[in-house]
Write a protein that holds these residues in place. Structure first.
Motif, PDB file in Angstrom:
ATOM      1  N   ARG A  36       0.834  -1.203   0.000  1.00 51.16           N
ATOM      2  CA  ARG A  36       0.000   0.000   0.000  1.00 51.16           C
ATOM      3  C   ARG A  36       0.871   1.256   0.000  1.00 51.16           C
ATOM      4  N   TYR A  38       1.985   3.219  -2.625  1.00 45.50           N
ATOM      5  CA  TYR A  38       2.775   3.650  -3.780  1.00 45.50           C
ATOM      6  C   TYR A  38       2.065   4.737  -4.589  1.00 45.50           C
ATOM      7  N   GLU A  39       0.806   4.518  -4.897  1.00 49.71           N
ATOM      8  CA  GLU A  39       0.074   5.480  -5.725  1.00 49.71           C
ATOM      9  C   GLU A  39      -0.021   6.844  -5.041  1.00 49.71           C
ATOM     10  N   ASP A  40      -0.281   6.849  -3.727  1.00 43.91           N
ATOM     11  CA  ASP A  40      -0.379   8.109  -2.990  1.00 43.91           C
ATOM     12  C   ASP A  40       0.969   8.833  -2.966  1.00 43.91           C
ATOM     13  N   THR A  41       2.040   8.066  -2.778  1.00 44.44           N
ATOM     14  CA  THR A  41       3.373   8.661  -2.777  1.00 44.44           C
ATOM     15  C   THR A  41       3.700   9.255  -4.140  1.00 44.44           C
ATOM     16  N   HIS A  42       3.272   8.584  -5.191  1.00 47.69           N
ATOM     17  CA  HIS A  42       3.503   9.075  -6.552  1.00 47.69           C
ATOM     18  C   HIS A  42       2.842  10.433  -6.761  1.00 47.69           C
ATOM     19  N   VAL A  43       1.629  10.587  -6.240  1.00 50.59           N
ATOM     20  CA  VAL A  43       0.933  11.877  -6.333  1.00 50.59           C
ATOM     21  C   VAL A  43       1.697  12.949  -5.553  1.00 50.59           C
ATOM     22  N   LYS A  96       7.073  -3.683  -6.583  1.00 47.26           N
ATOM     23  CA  LYS A  96       6.374  -2.445  -6.232  1.00 47.26           C
ATOM     24  C   LYS A  96       7.075  -1.711  -5.092  1.00 47.26           C
ATOM     25  N   LEU A 100       8.512   2.109  -5.049  1.00 46.55           N
ATOM     26  CA  LEU A 100       8.136   3.038  -3.985  1.00 46.55           C
ATOM     27  C   LEU A 100       9.372   3.656  -3.350  1.00 46.55           C
ATOM     28  N   ASP A 103      10.747   6.318  -5.548  1.00 51.48           N
ATOM     29  CA  ASP A 103       9.986   7.563  -5.420  1.00 51.48           C
ATOM     30  C   ASP A 103      10.355   8.300  -4.133  1.00 51.48           C
ATOM     31  N   TYR A 212      -1.910  13.233   1.493  1.00 51.49           N
ATOM     32  CA  TYR A 212      -1.288  11.943   1.222  1.00 51.49           C
ATOM     33  C   TYR A 212      -0.139  11.596   2.170  1.00 51.49           C
ATOM     34  N   SER A 215      -0.239   8.195   4.126  1.00 53.32           N
ATOM     35  CA  SER A 215       0.099   7.037   3.292  1.00 53.32           C
ATOM     36  C   SER A 215       1.598   6.957   3.038  1.00 53.32           C
TER      37      SER A 215
END
Length: 334
Positions: A36, A38-43, A96, A100, A103, A212, A215
């Motif tokens: 969990r 990765y997507e939030d960190t990317h944003v 993944k 992460l 990032d 974010y 996260s």
């Protein structure tokens, strides 16, 4: 002709990365597929940091683009540099979690970028990013494997390292600056001025980072219980930090809010609690950390910024005090 080949070395470096990936990097199957955060960190990296950097009106347009370029480069480079410490049979497994962590290393470089925005050229920033990511990977390895420190939210290995790296480069510039540089007033350099629009766009970045950050801090936790504690503690710390930041800003500005405080100091709670966010610090402890972070950040912006900018010894004194404070807090929580 010189302008046409100005960034040709960047293309060469990308080709080197392609070769390294083809030789050493392989998929790691379905390992860490349910990770969990990765997507939030990317944003956070591309939107949060990108728009946060638009606080200077002269460099507003370039800030988002350079942020994008630095993050994209470092994400690839740090897969190699961090993978060197985790190779298995001369292969870097890619999953993944590795993406992460790449990032997260980008965040380190972007923190440094904030300290150098408007002073360093794009080529200089790219060179700094490559060197910083390499040293930062070694720094994370020492924290995690050598001294076995707990730093799940990256307060030491990411935020403090990135900030100190940027301040060290800034200090070198301060020590070497020439008398013919443009005059400065108590608020710093004449170009260090925001506009109404840049303040608004920078606030967009701050809001994304605020949303974010739980996260981000919780992404690399080991268990569901750790993940939940990290999210709860981070949010409480951020919320308390925001309230205290607004109150202190109004106090120091005679009833008016200073946008620089709101854009930056409101996020200090997320940084402050990062190292211990997954520990049993109690909800009250998380709120205390957020309040303390707000005090340090707001008064740092309000009282130390001008004197640090114009007085290099003061900068080193501030760095020393900051390092001692961080070490003391880590010792207490252990």
């Amino acid at each position: 002709m010189a302008s046409r080949i100005k960034y040709l070395w960047l293309l060469v470096f990308q080709v080197i990365l392609v070769i390294l990936f083809c030789v050493f990097v392989r998929y790691d199957g379905d390992n860490k597929v349910n990770l969990r955060g990765y997507e939030d960190t990317h944003v956070m990296i591309y939107v949060g940091f990108g728009f946060l950097m638009t606080f200077l009106m002269k460099y507003c347009y370039g800030a988002v683009g350079i942020n994008w370029l630095l993050a994209a480069l470092v994400a690839q480079w740090s897969i190699i540099t961090q993978g060197l410490f985790h190779m298995k049979d001369m292969i870097i497994p890619l999953n993944k979690k590795v993406i992460l962590e790449a990032d997260v290393m980008s965040a380190t470089v972007l923190i440094t970028f904030g300290a150098l925005l408007g002073r360093a050229s794009v080529n200089q920033l790219l060179f700094i990013a490559i060197v910083e990511a390499l040293i930062g990977s070694l720094n994370l390895y020492i924290i995690e494997k050598v001294i076995e420190g707990s730093d799940v939210g990256g307060s030491m290995g990411i935020h403090t390292y990135g900030a100190f790296f940027g301040l060290a480069v800034s200090a070198a510039w301060v020590c070497c600056r020439k008398k013919r540089d443009q005059p400065q007033d108590d608020d710093g350099h004449p170009l260090e001025k925001p506009s109404y629009m840049t303040d608004v766009t920078s606030m967009i970045g701050s809001v994304f980072l605020f949303i974010y950050w739980p996260s981000f801090n919780a992404a690399l936790t080991a268990t569901d219980a750790d993940y939940q504690r990290a999210v709860v503690n981070t949010y409480l710390s951020l919320a308390a930090c925001s309230v205290v930041t607004f109150a202190l800003s109004a106090f120091l500005r005679h009833g008016k809010f200073e946008m620089e405080h709101i854009q930056n100091s409101t996020l200090a709670g997320g940084v402050g609690v990062g190292t211990v966010c997954n520990m049993h610090i109690t909800p009250g402890g998380a709120i205390i950390i957020g309040m303390g972070a707000a005090f340090v950040s707001v008064f740092g912006f309000a009282k130390l910024k001008a004197s640090i900018y114009n007085n290099c010894p003061c900068l080193f004194l501030y760095l020393t005090i900051s390092a001692l404070t961080i070490s003391l807090c880590e010792y207490i929580w252990r």
